[in-house]
Design a protein around this motif. Structure first.
Motif, PDB file in Angstrom:
ATOM      1  N   GLU A  22       0.396  -6.678   5.343  1.00  0.00           N
ATOM      2  CA  GLU A  22      -0.874  -6.158   5.176  1.00  0.00           C
ATOM      3  C   GLU A  22      -1.292  -6.895   6.707  1.00  0.00           C
ATOM      4  O   GLU A  22      -0.353  -7.947   7.040  1.00  0.00           O
ATOM      5  CB  GLU A  22      -1.747  -7.100   4.033  1.00  0.00           C
ATOM      6  CG  GLU A  22      -1.987  -5.615   2.916  1.00  0.00           C
ATOM      7  CD  GLU A  22      -2.933  -6.744   1.979  1.00  0.00           C
ATOM      8  OE1 GLU A  22      -3.326  -7.246   1.713  1.00  0.00           O
ATOM      9  OE2 GLU A  22      -3.761  -5.906   1.489  1.00  0.00           O
ATOM     10  N   LYS A  36       3.275  -5.943  -5.463  1.00  0.00           N
ATOM     11  CA  LYS A  36       2.396  -6.933  -5.183  1.00  0.00           C
ATOM     12  C   LYS A  36       2.599  -8.110  -3.851  1.00  0.00           C
ATOM     13  O   LYS A  36       2.080  -8.178  -2.621  1.00  0.00           O
ATOM     14  CB  LYS A  36       1.712  -7.745  -6.270  1.00  0.00           C
ATOM     15  CG  LYS A  36       0.841  -7.207  -6.765  1.00  0.00           C
ATOM     16  CD  LYS A  36       0.558  -8.047  -7.834  1.00  0.00           C
ATOM     17  CE  LYS A  36      -0.512  -7.238  -8.901  1.00  0.00           C
ATOM     18  NZ  LYS A  36      -0.624  -8.306 -10.074  1.00  0.00           N
ATOM     19  N   ARG A  95       3.131  -5.522  -0.720  1.00  0.00           N
ATOM     20  CA  ARG A  95       2.262  -4.704  -0.139  1.00  0.00           C
ATOM     21  C   ARG A  95       1.424  -6.150   0.760  1.00  0.00           C
ATOM     22  O   ARG A  95       0.652  -6.374   2.285  1.00  0.00           O
ATOM     23  CB  ARG A  95       1.163  -4.786  -1.338  1.00  0.00           C
ATOM     24  CG  ARG A  95      -0.340  -5.440  -0.746  1.00  0.00           C
ATOM     25  CD  ARG A  95      -0.332  -3.323  -0.327  1.00  0.00           C
ATOM     26  NE  ARG A  95      -2.093  -3.033   0.317  1.00  0.00           N
ATOM     27  CZ  ARG A  95      -3.014  -2.775  -0.335  1.00  0.00           C
ATOM     28  NH1 ARG A  95      -2.577  -2.877  -1.396  1.00  0.00           N
ATOM     29  NH2 ARG A  95      -4.265  -2.576  -0.003  1.00  0.00           N
ATOM     30  N   ASN A  96       1.324  -7.664   0.419  1.00  0.00           N
ATOM     31  CA  ASN A  96       0.559  -8.944   1.111  1.00  0.00           C
ATOM     32  C   ASN A  96       1.622  -8.910   2.152  1.00  0.00           C
ATOM     33  O   ASN A  96       0.704  -9.177   3.220  1.00  0.00           O
ATOM     34  CB  ASN A  96       0.534 -10.399  -0.006  1.00  0.00           C
ATOM     35  CG  ASN A  96       0.326 -11.185   0.447  1.00  0.00           C
ATOM     36  OD1 ASN A  96       0.898 -12.396   0.767  1.00  0.00           O
ATOM     37  ND2 ASN A  96      -1.268 -11.159   0.976  1.00  0.00           N
TER      38      ASN A  96
END
Length: 267
Positions: free
Chosen positions: A265, A258, A261-262
């Motif tokens: 982005e 996670k 992913r952050n």
């Protein structure tokens, strides 16, 4: 294949992806250290310019091979050309590689298959071809360029991160197998590096990169070169990159994913 100058009694380093970035900077370091060079890249114009520059500045024997490493036959062709020219490779640098950015179900399959071929299959194939002679001769060095991405999954660059994890695992494993043979394997795991890589992947505006100061390719190459010469197995340039690589083992994998992913982005 083009050769600019025949220098005698020098060791030879083969470098893939040598026309720019970390590969070019590694070529500069080997040239300055009196190595003959085999430079491989698909950018033939840049290879000719680099070869002429090195020949004039250092007097090296520079062989250039223009090759698209996404073509499966490329490793065998490179190996055959060098055998025919009676060029022995003492140091193999598997630097060539690229990334694809985006959601896996939306990214282009053809591009990802080419990436697998360059980042993973070609690296393995070239290592297999040149390593056998190194072991027979009882000496040699291999430098595989992975990434700090090798230490965790990478949403939005799922296949790229996976290829780098393979390089790290593969390099560590064969380094262990080769103990006592006189052949060493080093895997270089840089973090984000200032180069054209991020523009090509389309991730220049991600939170990971936008407005951030990145380590330059010359510094990364110098760290990798020194580690190779000292026979180190794993080298991670930069204190924060080392810290992050080591810390992921203490964090739940789903949380690591996670976080990555952050960071990946763009908004």
């Amino acid at each position: 294949m083009n050769t600019t100058y025949q220098g005698q009694n020098k060791q030879t380093a083969l470098i893939t992806g040598a026309a720019g970035g970390i590969g070019y900077q590694l070529a500069c370091l080997f040239a300055a250290d009196d190595y003959n060079l085999v430079l491989v890249d698909r950018n033939g114009v840049m290879l000719v310019e680099i070869a002429a520059k090195f020949q004039e500045k250092f007097g090296n024997f520079v062989t250039t091979i223009v090759k698209d490493l996404s073509i499966p036959t490329a490793p065998e062709e490179i190996f055959a050309e060098l055998q025919q020219a009676n060029i022995k490779v003492d140091v193999l640098v598997n630097n060539a590689g690229f990334g694809v950015y985006g959601l896996f179900h939306e990214t282009d399959l053809a591009g990802e298959l080419e990436m697998l071929q360059v980042n993973l299959v070609c690296l393995t194939h070239l290592t297999k071809l040149f390593l056998k002679d190194m072991v027979k001769q009882g000496e040699g060095k291999i430098l595989n360029v992975a990434s700090a991405a090798a230490f965790q999954p990478g949403p939005l660059m799922a296949v790229y991160f996976a290829t780098k994890a393979y390089i790290l695992s593969f390099s560590e494993a064969i380094a262990n197998e080769l103990e006592g043979t006189g052949v060493t394997v080093t895997v270089l795991c840089p973090g984000s590096t200032a180069s054209a890589f991020h523009e090509r992947t389309g991730m220049a505006d991600s939170k990971l990169l936008k407005g951030k100061k990145m380590m330059d390719a010359q510094t990364v190459a110098e760290i990798g070169f020194r580690a190779l010469m000292k026979n180190q197995t794993i080298v991670i340039p930069g204190f924060m990159n080392k810290l992050l690589a080591k810390s992921v083992r203490f964090v739940p994998r789903n949380l690591v994913t996670k976080i990555v992913r952050n960071m990946q982005e763009d908004k």
